[in-house]
Design a protein around this motif. Structure first.
Motif, mmCIF file in Angstrom:
data_model
loop_
_atom_site.group_PDB
_atom_site.id
_atom_site.type_symbol
_atom_site.label_atom_id
_atom_site.label_comp_id
_atom_site.label_asym_id
_atom_site.label_seq_id
_atom_site.Cartn_x
_atom_site.Cartn_y
_atom_site.Cartn_z
ATOM 1 N N SER A 1 51.393 32.820 35.727
ATOM 2 C CA SER A 1 51.607 31.553 36.363
ATOM 3 C C SER A 1 51.353 30.454 35.652
ATOM 4 O O SER A 1 52.329 29.582 35.613
ATOM 5 N N ASP B 1 41.047 32.986 47.813
ATOM 6 C CA ASP B 1 41.855 34.201 48.771
ATOM 7 C C ASP B 1 40.760 34.999 49.354
ATOM 8 O O ASP B 1 41.150 35.319 50.639
ATOM 9 N N HIS C 1 42.595 28.723 41.232
ATOM 10 C CA HIS C 1 43.528 28.140 42.190
ATOM 11 C C HIS C 1 43.654 26.487 41.769
ATOM 12 O O HIS C 1 43.521 25.818 42.782
ATOM 13 N N HIS D 1 51.256 29.183 45.253
ATOM 14 C CA HIS D 1 49.974 29.439 44.968
ATOM 15 C C HIS D 1 49.237 27.967 44.826
ATOM 16 O O HIS D 1 49.655 27.001 44.199
ATOM 17 N N HIS E 1 46.163 37.529 49.230
ATOM 18 C CA HIS E 1 46.562 37.463 47.671
ATOM 19 C C HIS E 1 47.631 38.226 47.473
ATOM 20 O O HIS E 1 47.810 39.415 47.574
ATOM 21 N N HIS F 1 47.050 35.340 36.076
ATOM 22 C CA HIS F 1 46.188 34.151 36.153
ATOM 23 C C HIS F 1 45.237 34.180 35.061
ATOM 24 O O HIS F 1 44.353 33.334 35.019
#
Length: 264
Positions: A204, A40, A31, A155, A110, A71
């Motif tokens: 991501s 999350d 994150h 995010h 999430h 991720h």
């Protein structure tokens, strides 16, 4: 009532009177440079416990590792394959049904879990085992989120940052908020995520160098508290609504008449 802290006779007393269970689900994934990988599931568990404390319904232990392969380029991210996640959630949901639970709310924090939780709910409803629905905290209060933050981000943005500031402020690296903003994408529209109507990214890291979006410097513990109270209130309303519905009304509608072959 937290399931893991009860004895089996106490849980027997619960299902003799109630049939609702709340399951918090999150992830263990990056994150950004300012938030813990636990973000999350910390949010999901805190909201689930708050709502069940207020209503008296049953809260299960959280699911902490889920569908997060998108991720994977960032250190520490853990994930399971989508089919493994679906089968796992369906399996323990059927366990709950075996003990007398017939309404389940998946408190989800999430986005990668959402479609898979809905598929599990569809399976459980199809064979009339249970009515299980996915609830995403920020989707329950979209107007408030938009009102508070100019650049929210999907995010690692200010909404998640503010929530963790409220829930576990000691885990937020407050000295890295500007770095999170400057090293990521402030406005998701600038990410060039679509080309000619097609979503052209998968991970991501395809869009954000440090894995986050939005302006994290907009987050405060006070805004986190406001979001938390609003979202937990929405969850309480959902639980009370589900509890009040006759089980038959939550199950699939019958086939329209006449059914194929019924007049042969």
């Amino acid at each position: 009532m937290y399931l893991a802290h009860q004895t089996w006779p106490e849980l027997g007393d619960y299902v003799a009177e109630e049939s609702v269970a709340v399951v918090p689900l999150g992830s263990t994934e990056q994150h950004g440079p300012h938030l813990p990988l636990a973000t999350d599931y910390l949010i999901a568990e805190a909201l689930a416990k708050e709502a069940t404390d207020r209503t008296g319904f049953l809260c299960t232990p959280p699911v902490r590792i889920a569908v997060s392969e998108h991720h994977r380029q960032f250190h520490g991210t853990m994930w399971v394959e989508p089919e493994v996640f679906r089968d796992y959630v369906e399996s323990f949901s059927r366990n709950l049904a075996y003990h007398g639970i017939d309404r389940i709310v998946y408190v989800n924090a999430h986005g990668g879990n959402a479609q898979h939780l809905r598929e599990v709910g569809r399976r459980l409803r199809r064979d009339e085992t249970a009515f299980a629905v996915e609830w995403m905290w920020d989707e329950s209060i979209p107007d408030l989120v938009s009102e508070i933050f100019e650049h929210n981000g999907p995010h690692g943005g200010p909404k998640e940052t503010a929530m963790v500031m409220h829930i576990a402020e000691e885990l937020v690296r407050a000295d890295r908020l500007e770095a999170a903003r400057d090293g990521g994408i402030v406005d998701f529209a600038d990410a060039d995520a679509r080309q000619f109507g097609s979503r052209t990214f998968y991970d991501s890291a395809d869009n954000s160098e440090n894995g986050v979006f939005g302006d994290q410097t907009d987050a405060t513990p006070e805004t986190g508290e406001e979001l938390f109270e609003a979202a937990s209130g929405q969850l309480v309303h959902l639980l009370e609504w589900i509890d009040a519905q006759p089980f038959a009304d939550l199950m699939p509608e019958p086939h329209v008449d006449p059914q194929p072959g019924s007049q042969r």
